[in-house]
Design a protein around this motif. Structure first.
Motif, mmCIF file in Angstrom:
data_model
loop_
_atom_site.group_PDB
_atom_site.id
_atom_site.type_symbol
_atom_site.label_atom_id
_atom_site.label_comp_id
_atom_site.label_asym_id
_atom_site.label_seq_id
_atom_site.Cartn_x
_atom_site.Cartn_y
_atom_site.Cartn_z
ATOM 1 N N CYS A 98 -2.143 -13.899 9.289
ATOM 2 C CA CYS A 98 -1.286 -14.679 8.380
ATOM 3 C C CYS A 98 -0.353 -13.804 7.539
ATOM 4 N N ILE A 99 -0.535 -12.501 7.564
ATOM 5 C CA ILE A 99 0.235 -11.632 6.675
ATOM 6 C C ILE A 99 1.723 -11.654 7.029
ATOM 7 N N LYS A 100 2.562 -11.760 5.992
ATOM 8 C CA LYS A 100 4.006 -11.856 6.183
ATOM 9 C C LYS A 100 4.769 -10.611 5.727
ATOM 10 N N LYS A 101 4.219 -9.906 4.741
ATOM 11 C CA LYS A 101 4.900 -8.714 4.237
ATOM 12 C C LYS A 101 3.893 -7.569 4.109
ATOM 13 N N ILE A 102 4.302 -6.404 4.584
ATOM 14 C CA ILE A 102 3.450 -5.232 4.407
ATOM 15 C C ILE A 102 4.303 -4.019 4.071
ATOM 16 N N SER A 103 3.835 -3.254 3.106
ATOM 17 C CA SER A 103 4.510 -2.020 2.725
ATOM 18 C C SER A 103 3.531 -0.862 2.845
ATOM 19 N N LEU A 104 3.915 0.121 3.677
ATOM 20 C CA LEU A 104 3.144 1.352 3.821
ATOM 21 C C LEU A 104 4.077 2.550 3.657
ATOM 22 N N GLN A 105 5.022 2.406 2.769
ATOM 23 C CA GLN A 105 5.981 3.477 2.520
ATOM 24 C C GLN A 105 5.294 4.692 1.896
ATOM 25 N N SER A 106 5.827 5.856 2.200
ATOM 26 C CA SER A 106 5.350 7.102 1.577
ATOM 27 C C SER A 106 3.852 7.299 1.752
ATOM 28 N N ASN A 107 3.410 7.219 3.004
ATOM 29 C CA ASN A 107 2.040 7.559 3.354
ATOM 30 C C ASN A 107 2.068 8.746 4.315
ATOM 31 N N GLN A 108 1.081 8.849 5.186
ATOM 32 C CA GLN A 108 1.009 9.959 6.137
ATOM 33 C C GLN A 108 0.928 9.436 7.567
ATOM 34 N N LEU A 109 1.614 8.331 7.836
ATOM 35 C CA LEU A 109 1.584 7.710 9.156
ATOM 36 C C LEU A 109 2.393 8.523 10.155
ATOM 37 N N THR A 110 1.889 8.598 11.378
ATOM 38 C CA THR A 110 2.631 9.219 12.472
ATOM 39 C C THR A 110 2.850 8.228 13.615
ATOM 40 N N SER A 111 2.293 7.017 13.469
ATOM 41 C CA SER A 111 2.406 5.999 14.514
ATOM 42 C C SER A 111 2.499 4.617 13.888
ATOM 43 N N MET A 112 3.151 3.676 14.611
ATOM 44 C CA MET A 112 3.260 2.288 14.166
ATOM 45 C C MET A 112 2.179 1.420 14.781
ATOM 46 N N ILE A 113 1.354 1.978 15.639
ATOM 47 C CA ILE A 113 0.308 1.194 16.299
ATOM 48 C C ILE A 113 -0.644 0.608 15.265
ATOM 49 N N LEU A 119 0.822 -1.208 0.000
ATOM 50 C CA LEU A 119 0.000 0.000 0.000
ATOM 51 C C LEU A 119 0.861 1.266 0.000
ATOM 52 N N GLY A 120 2.046 1.182 -0.539
ATOM 53 C CA GLY A 120 2.926 2.342 -0.573
ATOM 54 C C GLY A 120 2.397 3.453 -1.456
ATOM 55 N N ARG A 121 2.853 4.677 -1.174
ATOM 56 C CA ARG A 121 2.501 5.859 -1.965
ATOM 57 C C ARG A 121 0.986 6.090 -2.031
ATOM 58 N N ASN A 122 0.373 6.161 -0.846
ATOM 59 C CA ASN A 122 -1.024 6.552 -0.720
ATOM 60 C C ASN A 122 -1.110 7.710 0.261
ATOM 61 N N GLN A 123 -2.265 7.896 0.880
ATOM 62 C CA GLN A 123 -2.467 8.986 1.833
ATOM 63 C C GLN A 123 -3.004 8.440 3.156
ATOM 64 N N ILE A 124 -2.554 7.245 3.511
ATOM 65 C CA ILE A 124 -3.041 6.545 4.701
ATOM 66 C C ILE A 124 -2.423 7.141 5.965
ATOM 67 N N LYS A 125 -3.271 7.370 6.980
ATOM 68 C CA LYS A 125 -2.817 8.002 8.221
ATOM 69 C C LYS A 125 -2.764 7.039 9.396
ATOM 70 N N VAL A 126 -3.542 5.950 9.348
ATOM 71 C CA VAL A 126 -3.635 5.015 10.469
ATOM 72 C C VAL A 126 -3.510 3.590 9.960
ATOM 73 N N ILE A 127 -2.765 2.754 10.689
ATOM 74 C CA ILE A 127 -2.628 1.339 10.336
ATOM 75 C C ILE A 127 -3.793 0.556 10.942
ATOM 76 N N ASN A 128 -4.591 -0.073 10.087
ATOM 77 C CA ASN A 128 -5.703 -0.906 10.535
ATOM 78 C C ASN A 128 -5.733 -2.158 9.673
ATOM 79 N N LEU A 129 -5.126 -3.224 10.172
ATOM 80 C CA LEU A 129 -4.991 -4.447 9.376
ATOM 81 C C LEU A 129 -6.057 -5.473 9.700
ATOM 82 N N CYS A 130 -7.061 -5.083 10.461
ATOM 83 C CA CYS A 130 -8.228 -5.944 10.713
ATOM 84 C C CYS A 130 -7.838 -7.322 11.238
ATOM 85 N N GLY A 131 -6.752 -7.396 12.018
ATOM 86 C CA GLY A 131 -6.350 -8.668 12.611
ATOM 87 C C GLY A 131 -5.852 -9.705 11.634
ATOM 88 N N LEU A 132 -5.127 -9.295 10.612
ATOM 89 C CA LEU A 132 -4.616 -10.241 9.604
ATOM 90 C C LEU A 132 -3.471 -11.063 10.213
#
Length: 294
Positions: A173-188, A158-171
């Motif tokens: 099984c997920i092994k790789k995630i990309s949230l590069q170049s968004n608007q995150l201020t927290s890793m929670i 999900l890199g290069r979007n405008q996402i501000k909050v991480i919400n993975l809905c309890g995934l």
């Protein structure tokens, strides 16, 4: 095709004929299909905006497992309801503004690539229960949503979007995630995904490393180009191999030994360039000490 009919009308007739023949147990080979296509008016030429239909006409007969429609100037998700066995569907590098239409796609899809378009909402994907890879990078997405049914998802890009909050809905099984170049201020938001092996969070506004201690399978952590000022919550990551911390605001290396204490046997790479701490006279000695054999 009649002189005043466009390619879309021709495509509808083509699909109707093919489906009718299939229902009667007739399966056309490639030679017959090409004869049908050559029956078009010789003066007709496929325009850029009709490329989607051209591609679908050529591959309809084979009911493929992979459908690749990259870089075709598509403005919407094509109707792929006739493809019942799709495993890979790729419409990246187009001009698609909405995922509407994906609800008609086969639930057998395991890999979905829709990168580099102009989508604003994650929708019409919740029926894709078999999905293992989802690529939605380079869009205008603001919210992560509708992932709760993806119990088999292993990679989320999900890199290069405008996402501000991480919400993975309890995934879980997920092994790789990309949230590069968004608007995150927290890793929670990562703490429940304990199968994670690779996390890419560079080029955000994250100020603190947190909620990482439970990610015991983590091997790659990229938090470069953020606003970090200290090493936190990584001492229990015993499988960590690559740690990217360059281009942050790390003033001191005092806590780094404790921070990587659990991963010293596995850790092979650590990047700290462009932090204030690299100007310390003891910088090289401290790093040498981290990787030296006791």
């Amino acid at each position: 095709m009649k002189p005043k009919e466009d390619i879309k009308v021709m495509s509808d007739w083509f699909t109707f004929i093919i489906n009718g023949l299939k229902s009667l147990g007739r399966h056309l080979n490639e030679e017959v299909v090409m004869k049908m296509l050559r029956s078009l008016l010789k003066s007709w030429e496929c325009q850029d905006e009709d490329q989607e239909v051209c591609n679908l006409c050529l591959i309809t007969i084979n009911d493929p497992k992979e459908l690749i429609l990259r870089d075709n100037k598509l403005t919407k998700i094509p109707d792929v309801v006739i493809f019942k066995k799709l495993l890979v569907f790729d419409v990246s590098f187009n001009e698609i503004t909405s995922l509407q239409g994906l609800s008609k796609a086969s639930s057998t899809i395991k890999e979905l690539y829709v990168s580099k378009n102009e989508v604003t909402k994650m929708e019409e994907i919740d029926h894709l229960h078999e999905l293992q890879i989802l690529e939605l990078g380079s869009h205008k997405l603001r919210v992560i949503e509708n992932l709760q049914n993806f119990t088999k998802l292993q990679e989320l890009w999900l890199g290069r979007n405008q996402i501000k909050v991480i919400n993975l809905c309890g995934l879980s099984c997920i092994k790789k995630i990309s949230l590069q170049s968004n608007q995150l201020t927290s890793m929670i938001g990562l703490e429940e995904c304990n199968a994670l092996e690779e996390i890419y969070l560079s080029h955000n506004g994250i100020a603190k490393m947190e909620d990482l201690s439970k990610l015991v399978n983590l091997q790659v952590l990229d938090v470069s180009s953020n606003k970090l000022t200290s090493f936190d919550d990584i001492q229990y990551l015993t499988r960590l191999e690559d740690l990217w911390l360059n281009d942050n605001r790390l003033e001191s290396l005092e806590d780094i030994a404790e921070g990587v204490s659990g991963s010293r046997e596995k850790l092979t790479t650590i990047y700290l360039e462009n932090n204030p701490c690299v100007r310390s006279p003891s910088y090289s000695n401290i790093l040498d000490g981290l990787f030296s054999t006791p």
